[in-house]
Motif scaffolding. Sequence first.
Motif, PDB file in Angstrom:
ATOM      1  N   SER A 392       0.643  -1.136  -0.062  1.00 41.69           N
ATOM      2  CA  SER A 392      -0.033  -0.031  -0.104  1.00 41.69           C
ATOM      3  C   SER A 392       0.841   1.321  -0.050  1.00 41.69           C
ATOM      4  N   ASP A 540      -7.944   0.611   5.013  1.00 40.84           N
ATOM      5  CA  ASP A 540      -8.477  -0.304   4.025  1.00 40.84           C
ATOM      6  C   ASP A 540      -9.870  -0.965   4.354  1.00 40.84           C
ATOM      7  N   ARG A 577      -4.193   3.143   1.851  1.00 40.82           N
ATOM      8  CA  ARG A 577      -4.872   2.083   1.174  1.00 40.82           C
ATOM      9  C   ARG A 577      -4.258   1.520   0.109  1.00 40.82           C
TER      10      ARG A 577
END
Length: 662
Positions: A392, A540, A577
């Motif tokens: 990420s 996320d 995320r």
Amino acid sequence: MKKDLSSQITLTRIPQRYYRPENAFEHSVLTRLEKIPTNIYESVDEGSLAIANEIATQIRMKQEIGESFVIALPGGRSPLNVYKELIRMHKEENLSFRNVIVFVEYEFYPLASTFGGNVARLQEALFAHVDIPSENIHAPNGNMPKDEVLDFCRKYEEDIKQAGGLDYILLGLGQSSNIMFNAAGSTISSRTRLVVLEGAARKEAARTFPSIDNVPAGVITMGISTMMNARSVVLMAWGEDKAGIIAKTVEGPVTDLIPSSYIQNHPNSKVVVDLSAAYDLTRISHPWLVTNCEWDNKLIRRAIVWLCQLTGKPILKLTNRDYSEHGLGELLALYGSAYNVNIKIFNDIQHTITGWPGGKPNADDSNRPERATPFPKKVIVFSPHPDDDVISMGGTLRRLCDQHHDVHVAYQTSGNIAVGDEEVIRYCEYLRDVCDKYAAGDNSVKKKAEEIINYLRYEKVENGEPERKDVLFMKGTIRREEARHGCRYSGVKDDHVHFLDLPFYETGMVKKNELSEADKDIVKNLLLKVKPDQIFVAGDLADPHGTHKVCLDAVLAAIDDVKDEEWMKNCRVWMYRGAWAEWEMDHVEMAVPISPEELRHKRNAILKHQSQAESAPFLGDDERLFWQRAEDRNRATAEVYHQLGLASYEAMEAFVQYIPLR
């Protein structure tokens, strides 16, 4: 301990009047594009409580007139909080289930053993804890002979009729819009039947089995017609990963491509969702199309990004006519002209871009997302699994190290169940060979390696019990060393890599425990030890397995405990995320450009996690490998910036700031 602070992230974005209108008129205005009554709640707990109260009320009403209450119930994770609340009502409020008749909506077939079936899970989640008579529980048998399946399906429909028909059917919602296991193409006349599990349905079923290889070939499921004949239909959905399909279900046309849309034709149906699952509904995502808005910078940015994508124009080319023709005349009234709005939002978005994610020293930081001081910063990157950091924010992680910040990485869970057995066999065979060569006189390690190899290859049976501890140790060690290697490659010092092994995860099974004080305290102790100036945490929430949300809640609960510490008052918390979704453009507050070379380094860091490549058990519904998802999302973020008229970069990683609640 505050256990569900992650739900507050959505609450801070959406004015209450959009999901809880003040009166019937405002409600009718807001929901005029919705074709099913839709109740939006602030959290999963609140929505589940509403459903449980409704079920309890109907049970009691039937009891008062001496009749049975006939209900169809699903499995999966969506109804678990509903079941917990019903159990609480049974124990604390004397809610009896003696008059309840249950028809289970589906069962996997053929089952290798009953432990993995939907009925067994419902028994554990609900039936074993209430006073429902066993003879009142009707369900498909996942072990019946094949030549009996057709007759059973016919009889199941007859049994429902003989019970007086379904008073109430509670439905979950699949990622591909399936209700129960009625996938795209199911007709409105379909009844209880055996369907083959393939494609998206098979992947969805894999969430309740150790791996996709353990998923049975088919499932006996109620049909759309069975649902339509129920007197009351309630569809529930929770979480960001359901937002897109909820919008299609509630606002789109009725089509067999979206089986959940059939409930639009039911005279007594409704949808119950939390704010995250409601996020793509027009009144939440594009409220200017249905009502007057409470305009703030983020909503204005969302509207402008939407308008740019609709017209195909960059921000600075939008005209008064573009605004007027697409429902954004309010902004013209507020700002006088399109030019004024355009300049404001262009500058706002431009100021999110920085090549210095830890702050640029000796620079004016008034228009930068991060502070120039202190420099260097003490940084903690929290990673739910031992690879989420590089997936990420691998580019940002490397840049923080290259820019001489004091970077710590904390892996919150061991990730041990997400390692395939074949990986363990391979490492144990390597270990055995090393012992033969260099430790021939000591057979203890070699014997353990051979024991694990023989167990995994010839003896292991999926029986619903937790994985053996020695196997879990091997799997956890594989992930730990991959993570250590990925950190080292990214520039993190060996003694700055922390493995927290939060207890909630360590069940040895797909099902995890609830978040506890012990989990929160482990995170809190690390915060107190490092006293960081900057924290990165996974936001996320679209993770279909739920671990990311629990890990986020653990960090936010720990932050809530220390928020009044002097060092914490000067600490910024950034959410990233990438593994399962990306931040929407209207919320991005820091965007870190990644060059082609840096993107290659990020890919290499992800590939250090070899056990999570093609053979990983929990890749989810996305066909792409994690490095492919990461690159595609990072490139897509950069392309959005370019389409809006800003500089063109190879890729970008996006972040949103979290402000601790006061």
